[in-house]
Design a protein around this motif. Structure first.
Motif, PDB file in Angstrom:
ATOM      1  N   LEU A  67       0.980  -1.002  -0.228  1.00 40.95           N
ATOM      2  CA  LEU A  67       0.167  -0.098  -0.205  1.00 40.95           C
ATOM      3  C   LEU A  67       0.921   1.208   0.105  1.00 40.95           C
ATOM      4  N   GLN A  68       1.743   1.448   0.819  1.00 38.08           N
ATOM      5  CA  GLN A  68       2.647   2.631   0.245  1.00 38.08           C
ATOM      6  C   GLN A  68       3.543   2.699  -0.662  1.00 38.08           C
ATOM      7  N   ALA A  69       3.798   1.307  -1.499  1.00 41.96           N
ATOM      8  CA  ALA A  69       4.621   1.294  -2.706  1.00 41.96           C
ATOM      9  C   ALA A  69       3.038   2.096  -3.546  1.00 41.96           C
ATOM     10  N   ASP A  70       2.215   1.156  -4.143  1.00 49.38           N
ATOM     11  CA  ASP A  70       1.600   1.940  -5.006  1.00 49.38           C
ATOM     12  C   ASP A  70       0.314   1.962  -4.395  1.00 49.38           C
ATOM     13  N   PRO A  71      -0.691   2.412  -5.281  1.00 47.34           N
ATOM     14  CA  PRO A  71      -2.234   3.108  -4.647  1.00 47.34           C
ATOM     15  C   PRO A  71      -3.148   2.104  -4.801  1.00 47.34           C
ATOM     16  N   TYR A  72      -4.302   2.021  -4.646  1.00 42.89           N
ATOM     17  CA  TYR A  72      -5.524   0.704  -4.580  1.00 42.89           C
ATOM     18  C   TYR A  72      -6.414   1.038  -4.118  1.00 42.89           C
ATOM     19  N   ASP A  73      -7.142   0.337  -5.045  1.00 40.12           N
ATOM     20  CA  ASP A  73      -8.857   1.125  -4.873  1.00 40.12           C
ATOM     21  C   ASP A  73     -10.006   0.271  -3.536  1.00 40.12           C
ATOM     22  N   VAL A  74      -8.706  -0.724  -3.445  1.00 38.41           N
ATOM     23  CA  VAL A  74      -9.447  -2.156  -2.871  1.00 38.41           C
ATOM     24  C   VAL A  74      -8.758  -2.733  -2.099  1.00 38.41           C
ATOM     25  N   VAL A  75      -8.960  -2.570  -0.153  1.00 37.03           N
ATOM     26  CA  VAL A  75      -8.326  -4.193   0.076  1.00 37.03           C
ATOM     27  C   VAL A  75      -9.098  -4.789   0.347  1.00 37.03           C
ATOM     28  N   LEU A  76      -8.864  -7.057   0.102  1.00 41.25           N
ATOM     29  CA  LEU A  76      -9.725  -7.734   0.544  1.00 41.25           C
ATOM     30  C   LEU A  76      -9.025  -8.269   1.326  1.00 41.25           C
ATOM     31  N   SER A  77      -9.227  -9.089   2.673  1.00 45.06           N
ATOM     32  CA  SER A  77      -8.466  -9.408   3.262  1.00 45.06           C
ATOM     33  C   SER A  77      -9.121 -10.338   4.480  1.00 45.06           C
ATOM     34  N   ASP A  78      -8.064 -11.197   4.661  1.00 39.09           N
ATOM     35  CA  ASP A  78      -8.797 -12.726   5.656  1.00 39.09           C
ATOM     36  C   ASP A  78      -9.196 -11.857   7.489  1.00 39.09           C
ATOM     37  N   VAL A  79      -9.147 -12.507   7.847  1.00 40.31           N
ATOM     38  CA  VAL A  79      -9.407 -11.617   9.313  1.00 40.31           C
ATOM     39  C   VAL A  79      -7.828 -12.399   9.687  1.00 40.31           C
ATOM     40  N   VAL A  80      -8.077 -13.796  10.687  1.00 37.56           N
ATOM     41  CA  VAL A  80      -6.977 -14.555  10.671  1.00 37.56           C
ATOM     42  C   VAL A  80      -5.740 -14.321  10.446  1.00 37.56           C
ATOM     43  N   MET A  81      -4.469 -14.581   9.865  1.00 42.44           N
ATOM     44  CA  MET A  81      -3.515 -14.151   9.397  1.00 42.44           C
ATOM     45  C   MET A  81      -2.256 -13.919  10.394  1.00 42.44           C
ATOM     46  N   PRO A  82      -1.075 -14.431   9.373  1.00 46.29           N
ATOM     47  CA  PRO A  82      -0.227 -14.667  10.585  1.00 46.29           C
ATOM     48  C   PRO A  82       0.432 -13.098  11.526  1.00 46.29           C
ATOM     49  N   GLY A  83       0.429 -13.003  12.749  1.00 46.40           N
ATOM     50  CA  GLY A  83       2.262 -12.016  12.441  1.00 46.40           C
ATOM     51  C   GLY A  83       1.053 -10.753  12.225  1.00 46.40           C
ATOM     52  N   GLY A  84      -0.565 -11.012  13.126  1.00 46.26           N
ATOM     53  CA  GLY A  84      -1.304  -9.523  13.152  1.00 46.26           C
ATOM     54  C   GLY A  84      -2.713  -9.978  12.104  1.00 46.26           C
ATOM     55  N   ASP A  85      -3.882  -9.527  12.963  1.00 46.20           N
ATOM     56  CA  ASP A  85      -4.858 -10.015  11.879  1.00 46.20           C
ATOM     57  C   ASP A  85      -5.554  -8.995  10.846  1.00 46.20           C
ATOM     58  N   GLY A  86      -7.255  -9.065  10.375  1.00 44.19           N
ATOM     59  CA  GLY A  86      -6.915  -9.081   9.789  1.00 44.19           C
ATOM     60  C   GLY A  86      -7.478  -6.813  10.164  1.00 44.19           C
ATOM     61  N   VAL A  87      -7.801  -6.765  11.348  1.00 48.61           N
ATOM     62  CA  VAL A  87      -8.434  -5.790  12.289  1.00 48.61           C
ATOM     63  C   VAL A  87      -7.356  -4.465  12.200  1.00 48.61           C
ATOM     64  N   ASP A  88      -6.168  -5.829  12.927  1.00 54.16           N
ATOM     65  CA  ASP A  88      -5.163  -4.659  12.681  1.00 54.16           C
ATOM     66  C   ASP A  88      -4.758  -3.918  11.568  1.00 54.16           C
ATOM     67  N   LEU A  89      -4.661  -4.853  10.573  1.00 54.52           N
ATOM     68  CA  LEU A  89      -4.318  -4.513   9.527  1.00 54.52           C
ATOM     69  C   LEU A  89      -5.413  -2.978   9.026  1.00 54.52           C
TER      70      LEU A  89
END
Length: 424
Positions: A67-89
């Motif tokens: 996200l820092q490198a390029d512009p996006y229009d939508v993020v589709l994310s899982d909630v449970v992920m290693p190293g932090g969840d989707g809510v943290d993201l």
């Protein structure tokens, strides 16, 4: 923490796939954040086929780099992920961009994550397994919201009003802090149809911050910053201060759906709860109350504390007459669009007449909002509206001192206009 098929997202790979599709890649750029490689590839393939340009990431850290490198229009994310969840993201995204739409997907839904997602402006919260149609619909809707946000920003720039809702978060926070610090309430009477005496006062939000153009802009800014509860608590404190000086006077207070997620509202020891018999809480139909978990249970808790409930803006909201049955309100307030010009519009007369008849059968008081002419008042009276509100009687004003309320209100005695709304 790999992204796409190397250590960082490579949009070019997906763009090549998109260009080979029969659908031109014109629907926007999507960042798919999913640690399950197989599922990640399925999401990417579906979205590319539908005309999106897709990049992928395996966790929150690599997603933030993308996200820092390029512009996006939508993020589709899982909630449970290693190293932090989707809510943290999402929380990290909101520190950078208040407009970027996020769609969360989870196989382990909880009320806690759903509430957090709502508070941070997640546009869709999907439960696995997600159908292809639902995935495409939600991501497409999110992409359209991104386009709409861009148009709104451009319009504000054209109107030379960049500080209203645009700019970085720190600037918005500064404006909001000043607005919150100068928050005050005005009060408009709700009068009895039978004699014009004041039945209650509606508390209306205001701020003296010049960069915030009215209460709707104030609330919209709070929504984008996740600060609705701060406004709600400030409103409650202000009304409590007034109500303590004017015991025996009823007040109507507007609730935002997010207020219903604030546990302090349900605290029996709170100053507002102490005044519950004199408070009517208005739930507007302009927001979808279905987004509030266990809405009926929450309303029941408020009733147990002694609050009464009103449905505001009836006729202009999402749920229509469904709120009659689900919330069982003590009052309904007809939206001013239904009342304006009612004296010469037969269709409005039929609609309001039907609402009044059903309400009386259910013991619900009807408030006609937006009365501005004697002809509108006469028609609303003939149709059986119990209570009225509008500039014909008095506009919103700052009121100071108990005598200001008491003299206008007069004694509260005898039967009220409706069975449930008994005078206190």
């Amino acid at each position: 923490m790999l992204s796409t098929r190397t250590s960082a997202p490579r949009p070019s790979e997906v763009q090549e796939a998109a260009s080979a599709s029969s659908t031109p890649p014109t629907r926007g750029r999507v960042l798919v954040v999913e640690d399950d490689r197989a599922l990640q590839e399925v999401y990417a393939e579906i979205l590319v086929t539908e005309g999106f340009v897709v990049s992928t990431a395996f966790d929150g850290a690599s997603a933030l780099r993308a996200l820092q490198a390029d512009p996006y229009d939508v993020v589709l994310s899982d909630v449970v992920m290693p190293g932090g969840d989707g809510v943290d993201l999402v929380r990290a995204i909101r520190q950078r961009d208040l407009d970027l739409p996020v769609v969360l997907v989870t196989g382990s839904p909880t009320v806690e994550t759903a509430v957090q997602a709502l508070e941070m402006g997640v546009v869709h919260y999907l439960i696995k397994p997600v159908s292809v149609a639902e995935l495409v619909r939600c991501v497409g809707h999110a992409a359209e919201l991104r386009k709409l946000a861009a148009v709104k920003h451009e319009a504000l720039r054209t109107l030379d009003r960049p500080d209203r809702l645009t700019g970085d978060r720190s600037r918005l926070e500064a404006v909001f802090a000043r607005a919150l610090g100068s928050l005050f309430m005005t009060y408009q009477p709700i009068v009895r149809t039978r004699d014009g005496s004041v039945f209650a006062w509606e508390a209306l939000l205001r701020t003296r911050e010049p960069a915030v153009e009215g209460p709707l802009a104030f609330l919209e800014m709070a929504e984008r910053l996740g600060r609705i509860r701060d406004i709600g608590r400030a409103i409650h404190a202000s009304v409590c201060g007034t109500a303590k000086r004017t015991r025996g006077v009823m007040f109507f207070i507007n609730l935002h759906p997010d207020d219903l997620l604030d546990e302090t509202l349900f605290d029996p020891r709170s100053p507002l709860s102490a005044l519950a018999p004199e408070i009517v809480l208005e739930i507007t139909e302009r927001h979808p109350i279905e987004s509030v978990p266990d809405i009926l249970g929450r309303v029941r808790r408020l009733r147990d504390l002694g609050f009464r409930i009103a449905v505001d803006d009836l006729g202009a909201g999402y749920a229509g007459l469904a709120s009659f049955a689900s919330l069982e309100p003590d009052f309904v307030k007809l939206d001013r669009a239904l009342v304006s010009g009612i004296d010469h519009e037969p269709i409005k007369q039929k609609l309001v007449g039907s609402i009044v008849r059903v309400s009386r059968e259910l013991g619900i008081g009807v408030v006609a909002e937006g009365i501005e002419t004697p002809a509108e008042r006469a028609t609303a009276t003939d149709l059986g509206c119990d209570l009225m509100q509008g500039f014909l009687f008095r506009g919103p004003e700052e009121l100071h001192g108990s005598e200001t309320f008491s003299l206008a209100t007069g004694p509260c005695s005898g039967k009220s206009p409706e069975p449930r709304a008994r005078c206190r």
